[in-house]
Structures are given as C-alpha cells and as structure tokens.
Design a protein around this motif. Structure first.
Motif, PDB file in Angstrom:
ATOM      1  N   ALA A  88       0.872  -1.179   0.000  1.00 57.58           N
ATOM      2  CA  ALA A  88       0.000   0.000   0.000  1.00 57.58           C
ATOM      3  C   ALA A  88       0.903   1.222   0.000  1.00 57.58           C
ATOM      4  N   HIS A  89       0.723   2.105  -0.949  1.00 62.14           N
ATOM      5  CA  HIS A  89       1.641   3.240  -0.968  1.00 62.14           C
ATOM      6  C   HIS A  89       0.920   4.579  -1.074  1.00 62.14           C
ATOM      7  N   TYR A  90      -0.395   4.563  -0.985  1.00 56.80           N
ATOM      8  CA  TYR A  90      -1.121   5.832  -1.047  1.00 56.80           C
ATOM      9  C   TYR A  90      -2.544   5.627  -0.544  1.00 56.80           C
ATOM     10  N   SER A  91      -3.089   6.636   0.118  1.00 57.75           N
ATOM     11  CA  SER A  91      -4.496   6.581   0.501  1.00 57.75           C
ATOM     12  C   SER A  91      -5.304   7.355  -0.524  1.00 57.75           C
ATOM     13  N   ALA A 117      -7.313  21.176   4.851  1.00 55.09           N
ATOM     14  CA  ALA A 117      -6.501  19.962   4.732  1.00 55.09           C
ATOM     15  C   ALA A 117      -5.898  19.919   3.333  1.00 55.09           C
ATOM     16  N   ALA A 118      -4.659  19.462   3.244  1.00 58.57           N
ATOM     17  CA  ALA A 118      -4.024  19.304   1.929  1.00 58.57           C
ATOM     18  C   ALA A 118      -3.001  18.186   2.007  1.00 58.57           C
ATOM     19  N   GLY A 119      -2.722  17.581   0.878  1.00 57.29           N
ATOM     20  CA  GLY A 119      -1.733  16.497   0.848  1.00 57.29           C
ATOM     21  C   GLY A 119      -2.433  15.150   0.847  1.00 57.29           C
ATOM     22  N   GLU A 120      -1.696  14.128   1.236  1.00 59.16           N
ATOM     23  CA  GLU A 120      -2.252  12.776   1.142  1.00 59.16           C
ATOM     24  C   GLU A 120      -3.461  12.581   2.058  1.00 59.16           C
ATOM     25  N   CYS A 121      -3.517  13.343   3.156  1.00 56.38           N
ATOM     26  CA  CYS A 121      -4.646  13.176   4.084  1.00 56.38           C
ATOM     27  C   CYS A 121      -5.941  13.710   3.474  1.00 56.38           C
ATOM     28  N   ASN A 130      -7.518   5.551  -8.332  1.00 53.77           N
ATOM     29  CA  ASN A 130      -6.218   5.081  -8.774  1.00 53.77           C
ATOM     30  C   ASN A 130      -5.258   6.241  -8.974  1.00 53.77           C
ATOM     31  N   ARG A 131      -4.476   6.574  -7.932  1.00 53.23           N
ATOM     32  CA  ARG A 131      -3.532   7.675  -8.140  1.00 53.23           C
ATOM     33  C   ARG A 131      -2.441   7.245  -9.113  1.00 53.23           C
ATOM     34  N   LEU A 132      -2.232   8.054 -10.124  1.00 50.97           N
ATOM     35  CA  LEU A 132      -1.198   7.724 -11.096  1.00 50.97           C
ATOM     36  C   LEU A 132       0.165   8.205 -10.588  1.00 50.97           C
ATOM     37  N   GLY A 133       1.229   7.644 -11.176  1.00 51.54           N
ATOM     38  CA  GLY A 133       2.586   7.947 -10.732  1.00 51.54           C
ATOM     39  C   GLY A 133       2.849   9.450 -10.664  1.00 51.54           C
ATOM     40  N   THR A 134       3.516   9.889  -9.605  1.00 53.44           N
ATOM     41  CA  THR A 134       3.953  11.276  -9.395  1.00 53.44           C
ATOM     42  C   THR A 134       2.834  12.247  -9.044  1.00 53.44           C
ATOM     43  N   ASN A 135       1.584  11.773  -9.078  1.00 51.70           N
ATOM     44  CA  ASN A 135       0.477  12.703  -8.866  1.00 51.70           C
ATOM     45  C   ASN A 135       0.241  13.095  -7.414  1.00 51.70           C
ATOM     46  N   SER A 136       1.001  12.529  -6.471  1.00 56.36           N
ATOM     47  CA  SER A 136       0.821  13.046  -5.109  1.00 56.36           C
ATOM     48  C   SER A 136       1.455  14.428  -5.003  1.00 56.36           C
ATOM     49  N   LEU A 137       2.338  14.722  -5.946  1.00 58.21           N
ATOM     50  CA  LEU A 137       2.904  16.065  -6.035  1.00 58.21           C
ATOM     51  C   LEU A 137       1.791  17.090  -6.275  1.00 58.21           C
ATOM     52  N   LEU A 138       0.838  16.683  -7.091  1.00 58.38           N
ATOM     53  CA  LEU A 138      -0.309  17.541  -7.382  1.00 58.38           C
ATOM     54  C   LEU A 138      -1.071  17.842  -6.095  1.00 58.38           C
TER      55      LEU A 138
HETATM   56  C1  LIG Z   1       6.659   3.551  -1.061  1.00 62.68           C
HETATM   57  C2  LIG Z   1       6.061   4.853  -1.539  1.00 62.68           C
HETATM   58  C3  LIG Z   1       6.427   5.347  -2.776  1.00 62.68           C
HETATM   59  C4  LIG Z   1       5.879   6.535  -3.239  1.00 62.68           C
HETATM   60  N1  LIG Z   1       6.267   7.000  -4.462  1.00 62.68           N
HETATM   61  C5  LIG Z   1       5.755   8.149  -4.935  1.00 62.68           C
HETATM   62  C6  LIG Z   1       6.150   8.652  -6.217  1.00 62.68           C
HETATM   63  O1  LIG Z   1       6.982   8.061  -6.909  1.00 62.68           O
HETATM   64  N2  LIG Z   1       5.582   9.790  -6.662  1.00 62.68           N
HETATM   65  C7  LIG Z   1       4.672  10.479  -5.920  1.00 62.68           C
HETATM   66  O2  LIG Z   1       4.193  11.523  -6.377  1.00 62.68           O
HETATM   67  N3  LIG Z   1       4.285  10.029  -4.694  1.00 62.68           N
HETATM   68  C8  LIG Z   1       4.801   8.894  -4.182  1.00 62.68           C
HETATM   69  N4  LIG Z   1       4.396   8.422  -2.957  1.00 62.68           N
HETATM   70  C9  LIG Z   1       3.396   9.162  -2.194  1.00 62.68           C
HETATM   71  C10 LIG Z   1       3.979  10.404  -1.549  1.00 62.68           C
HETATM   72  O3  LIG Z   1       5.228  10.109  -0.989  1.00 62.68           O
HETATM   73  C11 LIG Z   1       3.022  10.897  -0.442  1.00 62.68           C
HETATM   74  O4  LIG Z   1       1.714  10.978  -0.935  1.00 62.68           O
HETATM   75  C12 LIG Z   1       3.425  12.289   0.039  1.00 62.68           C
HETATM   76  O5  LIG Z   1       4.740  12.253   0.545  1.00 62.68           O
HETATM   77  C13 LIG Z   1       2.465  12.756   1.127  1.00 62.68           C
HETATM   78  O6  LIG Z   1       2.902  14.006   1.612  1.00 62.68           O
HETATM   79  P1  LIG Z   1       2.111  14.747   2.737  1.00 62.68           P
HETATM   80  O7  LIG Z   1       2.939  15.933   3.092  1.00 62.68           O
HETATM   81  O8  LIG Z   1       0.705  14.965   2.325  1.00 62.68           O
HETATM   82  O9  LIG Z   1       2.022  13.706   3.942  1.00 62.68           O
HETATM   83  P2  LIG Z   1       3.195  13.094   4.819  1.00 62.68           P
HETATM   84  O10 LIG Z   1       4.485  13.104   4.081  1.00 62.68           O
HETATM   85  O11 LIG Z   1       2.667  11.802   5.341  1.00 62.68           O
HETATM   86  O12 LIG Z   1       3.324  14.148   5.986  1.00 62.68           O
HETATM   87  C14 LIG Z   1       2.437  14.196   7.070  1.00 62.68           C
HETATM   88  C15 LIG Z   1       3.230  14.681   8.263  1.00 62.68           C
HETATM   89  O13 LIG Z   1       2.344  14.933   9.344  1.00 62.68           O
HETATM   90  C16 LIG Z   1       2.929  14.448  10.533  1.00 62.68           C
HETATM   91  N5  LIG Z   1       1.838  14.187  11.492  1.00 62.68           N
HETATM   92  C17 LIG Z   1       0.952  13.179  11.500  1.00 62.68           C
HETATM   93  N6  LIG Z   1       0.107  13.305  12.525  1.00 62.68           N
HETATM   94  C18 LIG Z   1       0.448  14.433  13.175  1.00 62.68           C
HETATM   95  C19 LIG Z   1      -0.068  15.108  14.309  1.00 62.68           C
HETATM   96  N7  LIG Z   1      -1.110  14.649  14.977  1.00 62.68           N
HETATM   97  N8  LIG Z   1       0.537  16.248  14.692  1.00 62.68           N
HETATM   98  C20 LIG Z   1       1.598  16.737  14.001  1.00 62.68           C
HETATM   99  N9  LIG Z   1       2.118  16.139  12.917  1.00 62.68           N
HETATM  100  C21 LIG Z   1       1.554  15.006  12.516  1.00 62.68           C
HETATM  101  C22 LIG Z   1       3.672  13.198  10.115  1.00 62.68           C
HETATM  102  O14 LIG Z   1       4.677  12.868  11.026  1.00 62.68           O
HETATM  103  C23 LIG Z   1       4.248  13.641   8.762  1.00 62.68           C
HETATM  104  O15 LIG Z   1       5.487  14.255   8.876  1.00 62.68           O
HETATM  105  C24 LIG Z   1       4.937   7.241  -2.452  1.00 62.68           C
HETATM  106  C25 LIG Z   1       4.586   6.742  -1.207  1.00 62.68           C
HETATM  107  C26 LIG Z   1       5.135   5.559  -0.751  1.00 62.68           C
HETATM  108  C27 LIG Z   1       4.751   5.041   0.606  1.00 62.68           C
END
Ligand SMILES: Cc1cc2nc3c(=O)[nH]c(=O)nc-3n(C[C@H](O)[C@H](O)[C@H](O)COP(=O)(O)OP(=O)(O)OC[C@H]3O[C@@H](n4cnc5c(N)ncnc54)[C@H](O)[C@@H]3O)c2cc1C
Length: 318
Positions: A88-91, A117-121, A130-138
């Motif tokens: 599992a690599h993305y929600s 809220a923004a980002g993977e959450c 189905n998130r496509l490659g690199t689109n978590s950057l979006l």
């Molecule tokens: C194996 C793997 C490969 C991947 N490859 C790619 C890829 O090739 N291309 C791509 O685009 N994406 C890829 N992704 C997805 C991408 O890495 C993530 O979607 C992205 O990093 C999410 O960023 P974010 O800042 O939203 O969340 P996160 O990076 O998860 O940041 C959330 C932060 O919040 C902090 N946090 C959590 N709860 C609390 C709290 N209660 N209080 C304070 N802080 C808290 C956490 O510690 C964390 O630092 C991959 C993911 C995985 C697992």
C-alpha cells in the motif's frame, strides 16, 4: 519485471504498456505471479532487473533506488535484480475538501469554517480510485499551495473567531489519560502488526466478500482488545512515542474498519479496489464517491456523484 522462470511476465497482462502499465495493473500482475507459485523460489516476491541500464546510468538516474536496495537488502542493483512485492503506498480518498483545501463538513458543499486539509490526508478528488505515478505532487504541492493561500486570506478577512468552549480539550485529555493509565497485557505494537497483516491479506490487492466479512469481525475484536487490554511500556508525559503510537493505532483501527466496510459495499472493481467476486467496473451503480462517518461506534455511508468534465470514462485496455 521477472518471475521465477525468468519470464518478463507483464507481456501476458499488459502487452502494450508492459511494466509501465498503471500501478494497480502491475501490482495485480505481480500478486498473480506470486499467488500462482511463480514468485522467486516460490516465495512472495518477484524481481525487478535494472541491469540493462548499465552501471553508469543507474548511478546517474537512480541513485536512490541503488541506495535503498543496498541498505535494506544488500543487493547491488548494478549487478543483481532487486526483490520486490506490492504494498500500500497511497491513501486514495481522505478528508473531503474543495479546491482551496477547505474541509467540507458534509463532504459535498458545506465548509467547516477555518479548517483546511491538503496532501495525502485530503481528498480534493483528483485521483479517483487510482492515483497515477507522481500525482501526489499535485495533491501536496499544488493543492497545498492553494490551501496555504486560502488560509492566509481567511486569516486576513475573518474577524469573529468564536470562543472555544472551556471543555473543548476534554475528550482528547480523556483519551490520553485513558491510554497512560491502561493496565492490560498487550502492547499496541503487537495489535498494530496483527491489523496490518490482516489488512494486507484480506483487504489488499485482491478482495472478496468472504475475506472482507471475516476481516470486519476480526477488526472489531482488535478494537475491543485495543480498548480493553493494552498497556504502554512508557508512561512518561514527555517525548512519549509509545503514547503517540497507541493513539495512532486507535485511529488506524477506525480507518481500517471504514476501508473494509466501504470495500465490502462497493460490489465492483475500480482502480486499486479489485473485487475478485465483482471483477468488472460498474459505472451505472458505482460511478460515485463513498463518504463515510463513524459515529458512536457505527459507520454511516453517503455518496456523492463524480463530476465528469472533459474526459468521459471508458474501458481501460493495455
Ligand atoms: C513507497 C512509496 C512510494 C511513493 N512514491 C511516490 C512517487 O513516486 N511519486 C509520488 O508523487 N508520490 C509517491 N508516494 C506518495 C507520496 O510520498 C506521499 O503521498 C506524500 O509524501 C504525502 O505528503 P504529505 O505531506 O501529504 O504527507 P506526509 O508526508 O505523510 O506528511 C504528514 C506529516 O504529518 C505528521 N503528522 C501526523 N500526525 C500528526 C499530528 N497529529 N501532529 C503533528 N504532525 C503530525 C507526520 O509525522 C508527517 O510528517 C509514495 C509513497 C510511498 C509510501
């Protein structure tokens, strides 16, 4: 990608796109090879072979891959293939927001004032199933930036912040105190490992009603054990990772239950959600988002339509 027989097995599953087919397709193909006994040495992994790129190109273009394989497995991908398996690599999904990161209370229109809220959450709804490659950057960069700008504007314009009720932290304090004083005999880390294993096995790449139904019951049992029978090794009040992990576990169990029940409801296959018992996509019934709430221990579902703009959905073929 190679199986135990040295076959480049993606030829069978996606002859046009091969290894560059979308990740749900590649993940299912790898898992099929493993399930049918063609994992390396009959085990639960296959090989990715980068050697055709040559050592110089690997070090120039893929130094992190080289480092990862070396650090974790002591495999030098310049001279050996790397063992891999799906994970599992993305929600896909998350806290519903509009395109400025405003959290939507009902998941549809009504924003929660001042909550972003923004980002993977978050779920702005750009990925579908189905998130496509690199689109978590979006999600992280583009919508993160939009949310940041919207928050700045909100803070500049919003004047009447309501007083917080005096007991607003009460529930959180109760939760933390409850965990710190818990006196059971199970460590949260063991319950978490069990949950992860079960989720991967029964709600991972391939899903079916029987497994999901069993998993629902098993998660309820894990939830009971979490509530009634855990104990923290560290009960200190500063820098306590044990406490954080225990808090996270409670939330993870909630989410696992929602994911499993949502997967059980969705009797079709779409993107990364693959039901062996319903292998076809069913746009008539299921071209819609699932919204879920957990209230008083019960999960409630609602749905919202998918907004189709320029591209009409069509059958996926590779
Ligand atoms: C194996 C793997 C490969 C991947 N490859 C790619 C890829 O090739 N291309 C791509 O685009 N994406 C890829 N992704 C997805 C991408 O890495 C993530 O979607 C992205 O990093 C999410 O960023 P974010 O800042 O939203 O969340 P996160 O990076 O998860 O940041 C959330 C932060 O919040 C902090 N946090 C959590 N709860 C609390 C709290 N209660 N209080 C304070 N802080 C808290 C956490 O510690 C964390 O630092 C991959 C993911 C995985 C697992």
């Amino acid at each position: 990608l190679l199986n135990d027989k040295g076959e480049r097995f993606m030829e069978k599953y996606a002859p046009d796109k091969m290894e560059l087919a979308p990740r749900d397709v590649v993940a299912r193909s790898i898992q099929t090879e493993i399930n049918e006994g063609r994992g390396i040495g009959g085990k639960d992994y296959v090989h990715i072979d980068l050697r055709h790129l040559g050592a110089d190109k690997i070090m120039e273009k893929l130094p992190q891959i080289h480092e990862l394989a070396w650090k974790f497995l002591h495999v030098d991908c310049r001279t050996e293939p790397i063992p891999i398996q799906p994970t599992a690599h993305y929600s896909m999904g998350g806290i519903p927001t509009d395109k400025d990161g405003r959290v939507l209370f009902d998941g549809k229109k009504e924003p929660v004032v001042g909550f972003y809220a923004a980002g993977e959450c978050a779920c702005v709804s750009v990925h579908g199933a189905n998130r496509l490659g690199t689109n978590s950057l979006l999600e992280a960069s583009l919508f993160g930036r939009r949310a940041g700008k919207a928050m700045r504007k909100f803070l500049a314009e919003y004047e009447e912040f309501p007083e917080l009720p005096a007991d607003s932290a009460e529930e959180a304090i109760k939760e933390v105190e409850g965990l710190l004083s818990a006196n059971g005999n199970e460590r949260p880390v063991d319950i978490r490992a069990e949950m992860q294993e079960k989720m991967m096995a029964k709600c991972g790449i391939f899903r079916n009603a029987k497994d999901l139904g069993e998993l629902k019951t098993e998660l309820k049992e894990l939830e009971e054990r979490y509530k009634k029978n855990i104990k923290l090794d560290d009960r200190s009040r500063k820098f306590n990772f044990d406490l954080i992990e225990a808090l996270e576990l409670g939330h993870m169990i909630d989410f696992a239950e929602i994911i499993v029940e949502g997967a059980l409801n969705r009797e079709e296959s779409r993107g990364a959600h693959y039901r062996v018992d319903f292998p076809k996509r069913d746009d008539k019934k299921w071209l819609r988002h699932t919204l879920a709430w957990k209230r008083d221990g019960k999960i409630e579902f609602d749905f919202k339509p998918v907004v189709i703009t320029r591209f009409q959905p069509k059958e996926r073929k590779y």
